[in-house]
Design a protein around this motif. Sequence first.
Motif, PDB file in Angstrom:
ATOM      1  N   LEU A   1       9.687   9.554 -11.819  1.00 17.51           N
ATOM      2  CA  LEU A   1       8.555   9.715 -10.912  1.00 17.51           C
ATOM      3  C   LEU A   1       8.934   9.043  -9.598  1.00 17.51           C
ATOM      4  CD1 LEU A   1       5.650   8.808 -13.358  1.00 17.51           C
ATOM      5  CD2 LEU A   1       6.381  11.096 -12.656  1.00 17.51           C
ATOM      6  N   ALA A   2       8.686   9.694  -8.510  1.00 14.29           N
ATOM      7  CA  ALA A   2       9.106   9.194  -7.196  1.00 14.29           C
ATOM      8  C   ALA A   2       8.054   8.255  -6.609  1.00 14.29           C
ATOM      9  CB  ALA A   2       9.371  10.363  -6.261  1.00 14.29           C
ATOM     10  N   MET A   3       7.889   7.103  -7.253  1.00  9.92           N
ATOM     11  CA  MET A   3       6.917   6.130  -6.775  1.00  9.92           C
ATOM     12  C   MET A   3       7.205   4.777  -7.385  1.00  9.92           C
ATOM     13  SD  MET A   3       3.598   7.475  -9.044  1.00  9.92           S
ATOM     14  CE  MET A   3       2.665   7.595  -7.586  1.00  9.92           C
TER      15      MET A   3
ATOM     16  N   GLU B   1       2.203   0.296  -0.376  1.00 12.34           N
ATOM     17  CA  GLU B   1       2.361   1.346  -1.391  1.00 12.34           C
ATOM     18  C   GLU B   1       1.133   1.436  -2.287  1.00 12.34           C
ATOM     19  OE1 GLU B   1       5.994   0.152  -3.296  1.00 12.34           O
ATOM     20  OE2 GLU B   1       7.250   1.055  -1.719  1.00 12.34           O
ATOM     21  N   TRP B   2       0.569   0.283  -2.652  1.00 16.31           N
ATOM     22  CA  TRP B   2      -0.626   0.288  -3.496  1.00 16.31           C
ATOM     23  C   TRP B   2      -1.776   0.985  -2.768  1.00 16.31           C
ATOM     24  CZ3 TRP B   2      -5.685  -0.880  -4.123  1.00 16.31           C
ATOM     25  CH2 TRP B   2      -6.160  -0.916  -5.442  1.00 16.31           C
ATOM     26  N   ALA B   3      -1.972   0.631  -1.495  1.00  9.84           N
ATOM     27  CA  ALA B   3      -3.054   1.245  -0.708  1.00  9.84           C
ATOM     28  C   ALA B   3      -2.828   2.747  -0.564  1.00  9.84           C
ATOM     29  CB  ALA B   3      -3.161   0.574   0.659  1.00  9.84           C
ATOM     30  N   GLU B   4      -1.584   3.158  -0.341  1.00  2.00           N
ATOM     31  CA  GLU B   4      -1.268   4.587  -0.228  1.00  2.00           C
ATOM     32  C   GLU B   4      -1.584   5.304  -1.545  1.00  2.00           C
ATOM     33  OE1 GLU B   4       2.583   7.478   0.588  1.00  2.00           O
ATOM     34  OE2 GLU B   4       2.708   5.364   1.115  1.00  2.00           O
ATOM     35  N   GLY B   5      -1.167   4.707  -2.659  1.00  2.00           N
ATOM     36  CA  GLY B   5      -1.469   5.289  -3.960  1.00  2.00           C
ATOM     37  C   GLY B   5      -2.970   5.363  -4.205  1.00  2.00           C
ATOM     38  N   PHE B   6      -3.680   4.300  -3.849  1.00  2.00           N
ATOM     39  CA  PHE B   6      -5.127   4.262  -4.032  1.00  2.00           C
ATOM     40  C   PHE B   6      -5.789   5.427  -3.295  1.00  2.00           C
ATOM     41  CE2 PHE B   6      -9.454   3.214  -2.976  1.00  2.00           C
ATOM     42  CZ  PHE B   6      -9.955   2.676  -4.160  1.00  2.00           C
ATOM     43  N   LEU B   7      -5.397   5.629  -2.047  1.00  2.00           N
ATOM     44  CA  LEU B   7      -6.001   6.707  -1.256  1.00  2.00           C
ATOM     45  C   LEU B   7      -5.719   8.076  -1.863  1.00  2.00           C
ATOM     46  CD1 LEU B   7      -5.181   5.330   2.289  1.00  2.00           C
ATOM     47  CD2 LEU B   7      -7.453   5.455   1.228  1.00  2.00           C
TER      48      LEU B   7
ATOM     49  N   SER C   1       3.545  -0.309  -7.933  1.00  2.00           N
ATOM     50  CA  SER C   1       2.363  -0.584  -7.107  1.00  2.00           C
ATOM     51  C   SER C   1       1.664   0.715  -6.714  1.00  2.00           C
ATOM     52  CB  SER C   1       2.748  -1.375  -5.857  1.00  2.00           C
ATOM     53  OG  SER C   1       3.189  -2.664  -6.201  1.00  2.00           O
ATOM     54  N   GLU C   2       2.426   1.702  -6.278  1.00  2.00           N
ATOM     55  CA  GLU C   2       1.818   2.973  -5.876  1.00  2.00           C
ATOM     56  C   GLU C   2       1.166   3.669  -7.066  1.00  2.00           C
ATOM     57  OE1 GLU C   2       2.876   7.114  -3.495  1.00  2.00           O
ATOM     58  OE2 GLU C   2       4.464   5.655  -3.856  1.00  2.00           O
ATOM     59  N   PHE C   3       1.836   3.650  -8.225  1.00  2.00           N
ATOM     60  CA  PHE C   3       1.282   4.257  -9.430  1.00  2.00           C
ATOM     61  C   PHE C   3      -0.048   3.598  -9.792  1.00  2.00           C
ATOM     62  CE2 PHE C   3       0.582   4.619 -13.963  1.00  2.00           C
ATOM     63  CZ  PHE C   3       0.819   5.969 -14.213  1.00  2.00           C
ATOM     64  N   HIS C   4      -0.052   2.273  -9.815  1.00  2.00           N
ATOM     65  CA  HIS C   4      -1.276   1.557 -10.170  1.00  2.00           C
ATOM     66  C   HIS C   4      -2.379   1.835  -9.149  1.00  2.00           C
ATOM     67  CE1 HIS C   4      -3.822  -2.144 -10.793  1.00  2.00           C
ATOM     68  NE2 HIS C   4      -3.740  -1.649 -12.012  1.00  2.00           N
TER      69      HIS C   4
ATOM     70  N   ALA D   1      -2.062   1.129   4.462  1.00  4.15           N
ATOM     71  CA  ALA D   1      -1.027   1.996   3.884  1.00  4.15           C
ATOM     72  C   ALA D   1       0.028   2.389   4.910  1.00  4.15           C
ATOM     73  CB  ALA D   1      -1.668   3.250   3.290  1.00  4.15           C
ATOM     74  N   THR D   2      -0.351   2.413   6.173  1.00  5.99           N
ATOM     75  CA  THR D   2       0.583   2.872   7.209  1.00  5.99           C
ATOM     76  C   THR D   2       1.076   1.753   8.124  1.00  5.99           C
ATOM     77  OG1 THR D   2      -1.274   3.441   8.665  1.00  5.99           O
ATOM     78  CG2 THR D   2      -0.418   5.192   7.228  1.00  5.99           C
ATOM     79  N   THR D   3       0.698   0.532   7.812  1.00  2.00           N
ATOM     80  CA  THR D   3       1.060  -0.595   8.674  1.00  2.00           C
ATOM     81  C   THR D   3       2.514  -0.999   8.504  1.00  2.00           C
ATOM     82  OG1 THR D   3      -1.170  -1.482   8.739  1.00  2.00           O
ATOM     83  CG2 THR D   3       0.595  -3.042   9.124  1.00  2.00           C
ATOM     84  N   GLU D   4       3.152  -1.229   9.624  1.00  3.68           N
ATOM     85  CA  GLU D   4       4.467  -1.875   9.639  1.00  3.68           C
ATOM     86  C   GLU D   4       4.169  -3.344   9.907  1.00  3.68           C
ATOM     87  OE1 GLU D   4       7.684  -0.614   9.556  1.00  3.68           O
ATOM     88  OE2 GLU D   4       7.050   1.447   9.182  1.00  3.68           O
ATOM     89  N   PHE D   5       4.202  -4.151   8.877  1.00  5.54           N
ATOM     90  CA  PHE D   5       3.838  -5.552   9.018  1.00  5.54           C
ATOM     91  C   PHE D   5       4.853  -6.292   9.883  1.00  5.54           C
ATOM     92  CE2 PHE D   5       1.524  -4.350   5.226  1.00  5.54           C
ATOM     93  CZ  PHE D   5       0.324  -5.025   5.369  1.00  5.54           C
ATOM     94  N   GLU D   6       4.331  -7.131  10.761  1.00  2.00           N
ATOM     95  CA  GLU D   6       5.168  -8.020  11.558  1.00  2.00           C
ATOM     96  C   GLU D   6       4.886  -9.433  11.076  1.00  2.00           C
ATOM     97  OE1 GLU D   6       4.942  -7.463  15.767  1.00  2.00           O
ATOM     98  OE2 GLU D   6       4.880  -5.285  15.568  1.00  2.00           O
ATOM     99  N   PHE D   7       5.947 -10.211  10.958  1.00  2.26           N
ATOM    100  CA  PHE D   7       5.795 -11.530  10.371  1.00  2.26           C
ATOM    101  C   PHE D   7       6.010 -12.628  11.391  1.00  2.26           C
ATOM    102  CE2 PHE D   7       7.171  -8.652   6.975  1.00  2.26           C
ATOM    103  CZ  PHE D   7       6.048  -8.739   6.169  1.00  2.26           C
ATOM    104  N   ASP D   8       5.235 -13.690  11.211  1.00  2.00           N
ATOM    105  CA  ASP D   8       5.329 -14.892  12.020  1.00  2.00           C
ATOM    106  C   ASP D   8       6.554 -15.681  11.556  1.00  2.00           C
ATOM    107  OD1 ASP D   8       4.532 -17.850  12.623  1.00  2.00           O
ATOM    108  OD2 ASP D   8       3.088 -16.641  13.742  1.00  2.00           O
TER     109      ASP D   8
END
Length: 188
Positions: A21-23, A105-111, A26-29, A141-148
């Motif tokens: 499965l291509a996921m 990935e979890w948020a994307e799967g949830f949606l 986290s995405e599956f859950h 789901a689409t955020t590119e996180f930037e870190f401090d």
Amino acid sequence: MSANQTVDPEEIAELIGRCKLAMSVSEFHGALVGYISAGGRFPHGSVLAALELEPDQAPTAEEQAMLTRLRHQTEEWLADLDLTFSPWLPDDDAPIHERAEGLSEWAEGFLGGFGLGGSPETNKSMSEEAREVLTDMAGIATTEFEFDKDDDVNDENLTEIEEYVRTGALLLHAEFSRVSRPASDTLH
């Protein structure tokens, strides 16, 4: 395996790998939680069919039973008044970028699961708060996180977002689980 045995993320990771499965786990859950939260039914009891996942290799009977246990486990956790539900994300000791990716990935799967499990009728009567949670999850789901540079700040910020996603899923489940459903999942 006992029918009451709790399913853990490692077992699902093995199934995902074997069935190709291509996921991620986290995405599956997330997809399963989204589907259940939207009031989705499971025709013929198949979790993979409900989530419209097509494995390269069909799950074994034991794996199908495990998926059914995971479905029931997830339904129980979402409905638990003690709020035991938690998204399956990388461990807190994983590198921050892996945790952020798992959250996206979890948020994307949830949606995706929410879209599959919902109906136009229930979506029309969705509360403003529910719409806001879904919009926020789409952003996550689409955020590119930037870190401090400060790891403590990164950890604190990511933990806050994880908690928002967790409570958002619970809010959506509470709203849509009130929608009356037939006693059986069997479609006629």
